[in-house]
Design a protein around this motif. Structure first.
Motif, mmCIF file in Angstrom:
data_model
loop_
_atom_site.group_PDB
_atom_site.id
_atom_site.type_symbol
_atom_site.label_atom_id
_atom_site.label_comp_id
_atom_site.label_asym_id
_atom_site.label_seq_id
_atom_site.Cartn_x
_atom_site.Cartn_y
_atom_site.Cartn_z
ATOM 1 N N ASN A 200 -6.424 -10.249 3.568
ATOM 2 C CA ASN A 200 -5.391 -9.338 3.091
ATOM 3 C C ASN A 200 -4.860 -8.531 4.278
ATOM 4 O O ASN A 200 -5.498 -7.591 4.740
ATOM 5 C CB ASN A 200 -5.965 -8.407 2.024
ATOM 6 C CG ASN A 200 -4.888 -7.595 1.331
ATOM 7 O OD1 ASN A 200 -3.783 -7.435 1.833
ATOM 8 N ND2 ASN A 200 -5.221 -7.076 0.164
ATOM 9 N N VAL A 203 -4.457 -4.572 3.794
ATOM 10 C CA VAL A 203 -5.711 -3.828 3.708
ATOM 11 C C VAL A 203 -6.364 -3.721 5.078
ATOM 12 O O VAL A 203 -6.825 -2.649 5.475
ATOM 13 C CB VAL A 203 -6.662 -4.503 2.706
ATOM 14 C CG1 VAL A 203 -8.091 -4.017 2.899
ATOM 15 C CG2 VAL A 203 -6.222 -4.209 1.282
ATOM 16 N N HIS A 207 -3.682 -0.152 5.746
ATOM 17 C CA HIS A 207 -3.997 0.714 4.610
ATOM 18 C C HIS A 207 -4.298 2.147 5.041
ATOM 19 O O HIS A 207 -4.215 3.068 4.227
ATOM 20 C CB HIS A 207 -5.191 0.157 3.832
ATOM 21 C CG HIS A 207 -6.522 0.543 4.410
ATOM 22 N ND1 HIS A 207 -7.069 -0.101 5.504
ATOM 23 C CD2 HIS A 207 -7.403 1.514 4.071
ATOM 24 C CE1 HIS A 207 -8.233 0.457 5.793
ATOM 25 N NE2 HIS A 207 -8.465 1.436 4.939
ATOM 26 N N ASN A 212 0.096 3.503 7.297
ATOM 27 C CA ASN A 212 0.982 3.203 6.176
ATOM 28 C C ASN A 212 2.205 4.121 6.220
ATOM 29 O O ASN A 212 2.089 5.342 6.372
ATOM 30 C CB ASN A 212 0.218 3.394 4.860
ATOM 31 C CG ASN A 212 1.058 3.041 3.654
ATOM 32 O OD1 ASN A 212 1.982 2.240 3.728
ATOM 33 N ND2 ASN A 212 0.736 3.651 2.528
ATOM 34 N N LYS A 217 0.370 3.141 -1.783
ATOM 35 C CA LYS A 217 0.178 1.767 -1.334
ATOM 36 C C LYS A 217 1.027 0.818 -2.179
ATOM 37 O O LYS A 217 1.356 1.117 -3.330
ATOM 38 C CB LYS A 217 -1.292 1.377 -1.460
ATOM 39 C CG LYS A 217 -2.281 2.361 -0.838
ATOM 40 C CD LYS A 217 -2.108 2.496 0.651
ATOM 41 C CE LYS A 217 -3.290 3.210 1.304
ATOM 42 N NZ LYS A 217 -3.534 4.582 0.827
ATOM 43 N N TYR A 222 -2.719 -4.064 -2.731
ATOM 44 C CA TYR A 222 -3.739 -3.040 -2.565
ATOM 45 C C TYR A 222 -4.265 -2.649 -3.943
ATOM 46 O O TYR A 222 -3.512 -2.217 -4.807
ATOM 47 C CB TYR A 222 -3.179 -1.802 -1.848
ATOM 48 C CG TYR A 222 -4.234 -0.770 -1.546
ATOM 49 C CD1 TYR A 222 -5.010 -0.871 -0.404
ATOM 50 C CD2 TYR A 222 -4.465 0.290 -2.418
ATOM 51 C CE1 TYR A 222 -5.986 0.064 -0.118
ATOM 52 C CE2 TYR A 222 -5.451 1.233 -2.145
ATOM 53 C CZ TYR A 222 -6.208 1.107 -0.995
ATOM 54 O OH TYR A 222 -7.194 2.028 -0.729
ATOM 55 N N ASP A 223 -5.565 -2.796 -4.128
ATOM 56 C CA ASP A 223 -6.203 -2.439 -5.391
ATOM 57 C C ASP A 223 -5.527 -3.155 -6.558
ATOM 58 O O ASP A 223 -5.296 -2.571 -7.623
ATOM 59 C CB ASP A 223 -6.171 -0.923 -5.606
ATOM 60 C CG ASP A 223 -7.156 -0.488 -6.690
ATOM 61 O OD1 ASP A 223 -8.094 -1.249 -6.962
ATOM 62 O OD2 ASP A 223 -6.966 0.594 -7.269
ATOM 63 N N GLU A 228 -10.607 -5.011 -1.646
ATOM 64 C CA GLU A 228 -10.365 -4.233 -0.434
ATOM 65 C C GLU A 228 -11.409 -4.529 0.632
ATOM 66 O O GLU A 228 -11.089 -4.586 1.824
ATOM 67 C CB GLU A 228 -10.368 -2.744 -0.761
ATOM 68 C CG GLU A 228 -10.072 -1.851 0.427
ATOM 69 C CD GLU A 228 -10.030 -0.383 0.061
ATOM 70 O OE1 GLU A 228 -9.940 0.455 0.967
ATOM 71 O OE2 GLU A 228 -10.096 -0.074 -1.153
#
Length: 456
Positions: A200, A203, A207, A212, A217, A222-223, A228
């Protein structure tokens, strides 16, 4: 032997004199103002001692140089081979090399005893923010992420990241990273423990709140579709291919869990990424490849495959991600352009759901396929001469989450406009407004967000 001892003593004296000279330099270095008064006479005395020590150091250096260059002494008169003893002069090169190694070892021992020497680094970032989202009470929030880095040997390292934030009227502590790494060679690094998900891109690389560009996010990446962090082991490195580079990462970790029972029906069929105990005993295998044709551009692809669910009814899970990252310092536009994009896909194989929860499986059957990602563009006029304007940065992001063939079945998309002001390279103030659009009868939630971030 006498010359060798003399040279050794001279080198040792030279080292300790250097240490004393460094300590004296620290003593006379500028220090914060204090209430103690130093007279002119005391200053002149200290300066004279400083100059005398410099001259003594130079003289000792010259003496050592002459001794190491001098030929070996001849045997003493009266000594002969007939006495049963033979005088053998060591070659000057060998003696000098042996002496050099002894001096280097002594210098290393002395260096390790200097006060303040450490192999530990504390870094991290702190965040404070305000969010006013339609349909919810506005609120302030704060978080602190601490990064701990140890160097235990030239090739052995340990890193840890701990996140503390407010959630549900309490302070929560999350262990984001706890990984030991060994540098096998210039192209391979081995890591074991808990590490950020290599497949990812957002991430692993973006992140952190001071990296960022916006206060929140992106959806999906993300999530959302991907874990993560991973708990297992990984290999990673960079391979140069002519003027280009190939970044790679491969890992083996605990597989995600599959939610088959929940009071919230919308969670059925979703993946549980907090599967630290590895219920079901499955293993996830994955990796990421990033191609860098030019320094400003990277194109990547990541994948993770595993079985999820109970052992007797496990189904296949495939996670995929494609990412694009372009950064350019443009003289014509007088600023820094940053274009990022990532899209991900999550597939969970065909399974059935038992509404009674008696066996975990039952008459309702479906696949769980979701996808989503984001596109983001930012511009900062760093080449403009005005010291205030050059610190502003405009950001636009479009992100989306598609939940196809799931119990919930609604899609969401957002348009976010942001304006940042950079106080330092790692301290930024963010202001953003987000336009939200959900289908399937879900309520849209536009949001005004502000955030202050300090990295250290």
């Amino acid at each position: 032997m006498v010359v060798r001892q003399t040279i050794t003593g001279a080198f040792v004296a030279l080292i300790w004199l250097s240490i004393s000279f460094a300590a004296m330099a620290q003593d006379v270095a500028p220090s914060p103002p204090s209430t103690d008064y130093v007279s002119r006479a005391e200053y002149d005395k200290l300066k004279a001692e400083h100059e005398a020590m410099k001259q003594e150091l130079e003289a000792l250096k010259e003496t050592v140089k002459q001794l190491t260059a001098a030929p070996p002494p001849a045997p003493a008169p009266g000594k002969s081979v007939s006495e049963g003893k033979q005088v053998v002069a060591a070659p000057p090169e060998a003696a000098t090399e042996e002496l050099r190694q002894e001096v280097e070892a002594l210098k290393l021992q002395v260096k390790e005893t200097f006060p303040g020497t450490t192999k530990f680094l504390l870094a991290g970032y702190g965040t404070a923010g305000f969010t006013a989202r339609s349909g919810e009470d506005p609120f302030f929030d704060a978080a602190f992420n601490a990064l701990f880095l140890w160097k235990m040997a030239d090739r052995l390292f340990f890193e840890g990241e701990m996140e503390l934030e407010f959630e549900d009227e309490a302070t929560t502590i999350n262990l984001e990273v706890a990984q030991a790494s060994y540098l096998l060679n210039d192209y391979i690094t081995i890591g074991v423990g808990r590490f950020l998900n290599p497949m990812n891109f957002f991430v692993e690389r973006q992140h952190m709140n001071w990296v960022n560009k916006l206060p929140d996010k992106p959806l999906a990446v993300y999530d959302g579709l991907f874990p993560e962090s991973e708990l297992g082991g990984q290999l990673r490195g960079v391979i140069p291919i002519g003027p280009t580079k190939l970044e790679y990462a491969a890992f083996v970790a605990n597989a995600p869990g599959l939610i088959t029972e929940s009071d919230d029906f919308s969670e059925i069929g979703m993946l549980d990424f907090d599967n630290d105990a590895n219920f079901g005993g499955h293993v996830a295998v994955g990796g990421h490849i990033g191609f860098i044709p030019i320094p400003q551009l990277e194109i990547g692809y990541g994948i993770q495959r595993s079985k999820v669910g109970p052992r007797d009814h496990a189904v296949e899970n495939i996670l995929q991600s494609a990412d694009f990252n372009f950064v350019s310092d443009s003289p014509s536009l007088k600023g820094l352009i940053n274009f990022r994009a990532q899209w991900g896909w999550s597939h969970v194989g065909h399974f059935v759901y038992d509404p009674d929860g008696s066996q975990g499986f039952g008459p309702l059957s479906f696949n769980n396929n979701r996808n989503g990602g984001y596109v983001q563009l930012s511009y900062r006029p760093i080449r403009i001469e005005n010291d205030y304007i050059k610190n502003f940065e405009g950001v636009f992001r479009y992100d989306r989450l598609n939940q196809l063939h799931t119990p919930v079945g609604f899609d969401e998309q957002r348009w976010t406009l942001g304006l940042n002001y950079w106080l330092t390279p790692s301290a930024v103030l963010k202001l953003a407004y987000e336009f939200d659009d959900k289908n399937g009868g879900a309520r849209d939630q536009d949001a005004l967000m502000m955030q202050a971030v300090v990295g250290f």
